[in-house]
Design a protein around this motif. Structure first.
Motif, PDB file in Angstrom:
ATOM      1  N   THR A  94       0.848  -1.206   0.000  1.00 16.74           N
ATOM      2  CA  THR A  94       0.000   0.000   0.000  1.00 16.74           C
ATOM      3  C   THR A  94       0.875   1.245   0.000  1.00 16.74           C
ATOM      4  N   ASP A  95       0.494   2.199  -0.862  1.00 13.39           N
ATOM      5  CA  ASP A  95       1.126   3.500  -0.786  1.00 13.39           C
ATOM      6  C   ASP A  95       0.467   4.238   0.372  1.00 13.39           C
ATOM      7  N   SER A  96       1.164   5.279   0.878  1.00 14.97           N
ATOM      8  CA  SER A  96       0.781   5.835   2.190  1.00 14.97           C
ATOM      9  C   SER A  96      -0.200   6.996   2.115  1.00 14.97           C
ATOM     10  N   GLY A 189      11.064   2.981   3.841  1.00 11.90           N
ATOM     11  CA  GLY A 189      11.329   4.410   3.844  1.00 11.90           C
ATOM     12  C   GLY A 189      11.325   4.906   2.404  1.00 11.90           C
ATOM     13  N   ILE A 190      10.934   6.158   2.186  1.00  9.04           N
ATOM     14  CA  ILE A 190      10.871   6.708   0.820  1.00  9.04           C
ATOM     15  C   ILE A 190      11.875   7.840   0.667  1.00  9.04           C
ATOM     16  N   VAL A 191      12.860   7.647  -0.184  1.00  8.21           N
ATOM     17  CA  VAL A 191      13.912   8.649  -0.398  1.00  8.21           C
ATOM     18  C   VAL A 191      13.376   9.768  -1.282  1.00  8.21           C
ATOM     19  N   GLY A 218      11.213   7.912  -4.177  1.00  2.46           N
ATOM     20  CA  GLY A 218      10.056   8.738  -4.479  1.00  2.46           C
ATOM     21  C   GLY A 218      10.483   9.999  -5.212  1.00  2.46           C
ATOM     22  N   GLY A 219       9.498  10.866  -5.448  1.00  4.79           N
ATOM     23  CA  GLY A 219       9.806  12.162  -6.047  1.00  4.79           C
ATOM     24  C   GLY A 219      10.146  12.107  -7.515  1.00  4.79           C
ATOM     25  N   LEU A 220       9.933  10.947  -8.138  1.00  2.00           N
ATOM     26  CA  LEU A 220      10.215  10.818  -9.583  1.00  2.00           C
ATOM     27  C   LEU A 220       8.939  10.415 -10.322  1.00  2.00           C
ATOM     28  N   SER A 221       9.047  10.407 -11.679  1.00  2.68           N
ATOM     29  CA  SER A 221       7.873  10.139 -12.508  1.00  2.68           C
ATOM     30  C   SER A 221       6.771  11.140 -12.185  1.00  2.68           C
ATOM     31  N   VAL A 222       7.212  12.395 -12.045  1.00  3.63           N
ATOM     32  CA  VAL A 222       6.278  13.492 -11.745  1.00  3.63           C
ATOM     33  C   VAL A 222       6.428  14.611 -12.775  1.00  3.63           C
ATOM     34  N   GLY A 223       6.793  14.207 -14.011  1.00  2.00           N
ATOM     35  CA  GLY A 223       6.874  15.197 -15.095  1.00  2.00           C
ATOM     36  C   GLY A 223       8.279  15.512 -15.551  1.00  2.00           C
ATOM     37  N   CYS A 270       3.020   1.023 -11.798  1.00  2.00           N
ATOM     38  CA  CYS A 270       2.479   2.152 -12.548  1.00  2.00           C
ATOM     39  C   CYS A 270       1.061   1.844 -13.039  1.00  2.00           C
ATOM     40  N   VAL A 271       0.231   2.875 -13.110  1.00  2.00           N
ATOM     41  CA  VAL A 271      -1.128   2.709 -13.642  1.00  2.00           C
ATOM     42  C   VAL A 271      -1.114   2.710 -15.164  1.00  2.00           C
ATOM     43  N   LEU A 272       0.032   3.037 -15.749  1.00  2.00           N
ATOM     44  CA  LEU A 272       0.119   3.188 -17.220  1.00  2.00           C
ATOM     45  C   LEU A 272      -0.516   2.032 -18.006  1.00  2.00           C
TER      46      LEU A 272
HETATM   47  N1  LIG Z   1       4.284   7.925  -1.348  1.00  2.00           N
HETATM   48  C1  LIG Z   1       4.703   8.268  -2.579  1.00  2.00           C
HETATM   49  N2  LIG Z   1       4.068   7.774  -3.665  1.00  2.00           N
HETATM   50  C2  LIG Z   1       4.473   8.134  -4.920  1.00  2.00           C
HETATM   51  C3  LIG Z   1       3.751   7.682  -6.041  1.00  2.00           C
HETATM   52  C4  LIG Z   1       4.157   8.082  -7.309  1.00  2.00           C
HETATM   53  N3  LIG Z   1       3.609   7.856  -8.544  1.00  2.00           N
HETATM   54  C5  LIG Z   1       4.384   8.546  -9.391  1.00  2.00           C
HETATM   55  N4  LIG Z   1       4.183   8.658 -10.704  1.00  2.00           N
HETATM   56  C6  LIG Z   1       3.003   8.108 -11.357  1.00  2.00           C
HETATM   57  C7  LIG Z   1       2.829   9.001 -12.553  1.00  2.00           C
HETATM   58  C8  LIG Z   1       1.857   8.472 -13.543  1.00  2.00           C
HETATM   59  C9  LIG Z   1       0.497   8.770 -13.417  1.00  2.00           C
HETATM   60  C10 LIG Z   1      -0.399   8.320 -14.386  1.00  2.00           C
HETATM   61  C11 LIG Z   1       0.063   7.582 -15.487  1.00  2.00           C
HETATM   62  C12 LIG Z   1      -0.900   7.087 -16.477  1.00  2.00           C
HETATM   63  C13 LIG Z   1      -1.004   7.816 -17.786  1.00  2.00           C
HETATM   64  O1  LIG Z   1      -0.424   9.005 -17.865  1.00  2.00           O
HETATM   65  C14 LIG Z   1       1.432   7.302 -15.607  1.00  2.00           C
HETATM   66  C15 LIG Z   1       2.334   7.737 -14.633  1.00  2.00           C
HETATM   67  N5  LIG Z   1       5.419   9.182  -8.785  1.00  2.00           N
HETATM   68  C16 LIG Z   1       5.279   8.924  -7.465  1.00  2.00           C
HETATM   69  C17 LIG Z   1       6.007   9.380  -6.365  1.00  2.00           C
HETATM   70  C18 LIG Z   1       5.587   8.991  -5.093  1.00  2.00           C
HETATM   71  C19 LIG Z   1       6.265   9.486  -3.905  1.00  2.00           C
HETATM   72  O2  LIG Z   1       7.248  10.251  -3.971  1.00  2.00           O
HETATM   73  N6  LIG Z   1       5.781   9.104  -2.694  1.00  2.00           N
END
Ligand SMILES: Nc1nc2cc3nc(NCCc4ccc(CCO)cc4)[nH]c3cc2c(=O)[nH]1
Length: 375
Positions: A94-96, A189-191, A218-223, A270-272
């Motif tokens: 589970t994510d938090s 832990g989440i870096v 963490g902090g990635l895949s955010v654009g 990923c939800v992709l």
């Molecule tokens: N607790 C925690 N959870 C996270 C979940 C994350 N999920 C992402 N990226 C998902 C981005 C993402 C969202 C939707 C799609 C589908 C189509 O575009 C693909 C990628 N980065 C993330 C960073 C963190 C994070 O630092 N801390």
């Protein structure tokens, strides 16, 4: 006491940072590198547990934020926890909730105590603290839990990210103290630290000092660009202990998975695959295929002629296109199944490449066929 989660490093790939390993959980032992399907609301959309087992899924995700809001963690607890609730006897992570608050909720205010926000469902004023998030995850009963963190925007200022990293470390400590079931639920832990090497080092040092059984990046895949993500991974994974699993959150696409493994990542989610499947886009060895395009109306080949999944063995592009166009939900079940299988199977192929020390050759051949041009 026996830890809930153990990682065994089986082999390091000779020419890269890639690792073949296995993660031992109370609900089974699973080979890594691995891709984890996302089931945000206690269901991987359109997938039955039998489908997930058939495609080789080991650990699936659910979200604390969503399940706390609906149906409420007490109902899931009364059901005997997530595994019983959704009839899934393998691994659950589970994510938090921190990330989901920032990506979903409206009007929020972050403080040392936690995050105040309004529910995306009914606008109700809510508050999530590290203690509350951990207690919800304890009630949900996942094998792997995430610490409560802040995921700052990648391009935030150095000063903001530094303060955020320091607070996230204090929140991680508070989460460890609040954790009620360390013998059966492993807390990662989440870096954090965005793109700043020294802040990533500070975050890693703080968390490694707390001796978590596993670490999320963490902090990635955010654009940020793929180049930026890879640059951050290049210096972050070596900061983490070799004998613990590394989980890159929210990733992703086939190329990002392969490049993450090369840089020492073991777990991905990923939800992709399920998100794009719902609008008829599929992943194949020859690249993306938008099956609802008219050109497939009389194409009686499988989605991917090189795929041996249930969908590719039994259905054609023409049939799946028809279902999607006719809004028959069986259509998105088939595209979702195939896309999930594609990424799970890709990780199995990567495991073989690590075994044979030819991961870079595998990457080259896969990128060539998929149509990834070097960025
Ligand atoms: N607790 C925690 N959870 C996270 C979940 C994350 N999920 C992402 N990226 C998902 C981005 C993402 C969202 C939707 C799609 C589908 C189509 O575009 C693909 C990628 N980065 C993330 C960073 C963190 C994070 O630092 N801390």
């Amino acid at each position: 006491m026996e830890p809930a989660i153990k990682y065994r490093l089986i082999k390091k790939e000779k020419h890269t940072g890639a690792r073949l390993g296995e993660i031992v959980t109370p609900h089974g032992t699973f080979k890594t590198p691995m891709f984890m399907p996302v089931g945000t609301q206690a269901s991987v959309k359109t997938m039955a547990p039998e489908d997930l087992k058939e495609m080789g899924a080991g650990i699936i995700l659910s979200n604390t934020y969503h399940l706390w809001l609906r149906p409420g963690e007490d109902i899931v607890e009364k059901a005997g926890g997530l595994h019983k609730f959704m009839n899934w006897d393998r691994g659950v992570l589970t994510d938090s909730g921190g990330f989901q608050v920032f990506s979903l909720a409206k009007l929020r205010d972050i403080s040392e105590e936690g995050v105040a926000f309004k529910s995306h469902l009914n606008g109700e004023k809510l508050f999530l603290s590290p203690e509350k998030a951990i207690h919800v995850e304890n009630a949900l009963g996942a094998d792997i839990m995430m610490s409560f963190d802040e995921c700052p925007p990648f391009f935030e200022s150095y000063d903001y990210v530094k303060k955020s990293v320091e607070r996230t470390s204090r929140w991680a400590e508070r989460g460890l103290i609040a954790h009620q079931n360390p013998a059966t639920q492993g807390l990662f832990g989440i870096v954090q630290g965005a793109g700043f090497e020294d802040l990533r080092r500070q975050s890693a040092r703080d968390l490694v000092g707390m001796d978590f059984p596993g670490y999320s990046i963490g902090g990635l895949s955010v654009g940020e660009s793929k180049g930026e993500m890879n640059r951050v991974l290049d210096f972050t994974t070596p900061m983490l202990p070799e004998d613990k699993p590394r989980y890159l959150m929210g990733v992703g696409s086939p190329d990002a998975l392969i490049d993450g493994v090369i840089r020492g990542v073991d777990m991905f989610d990923c939800v992709l695959p399920t998100r794009i499947a719902r609008n008829g886009t599929t992943m194949t060895s020859q690249g993306r295929l938008v099956v609802k395009n008219a050109k497939y109306s009389e194409d009686f080949r499988p989605l991917d002629p090189k795929c041996d999944c249930y969908v590719c063995k039994n259905y054609t592009r023409a049939y799946i296109r028809h279902l999607i166009k006719a809004d028959e939900t069986f259509g998105i079940h088939l595209t979702s199944y195939h896309n999930l299988y594609f990424l799970i199977n890709l990780m199995h192929q990567v495991q073989d490449a690590i075994e044979q020390d030819n991961l870079l050759e595998f990457r080259e051949a896969f990128f060539e066929e998929y149509g990834y041009n070097e960025n």
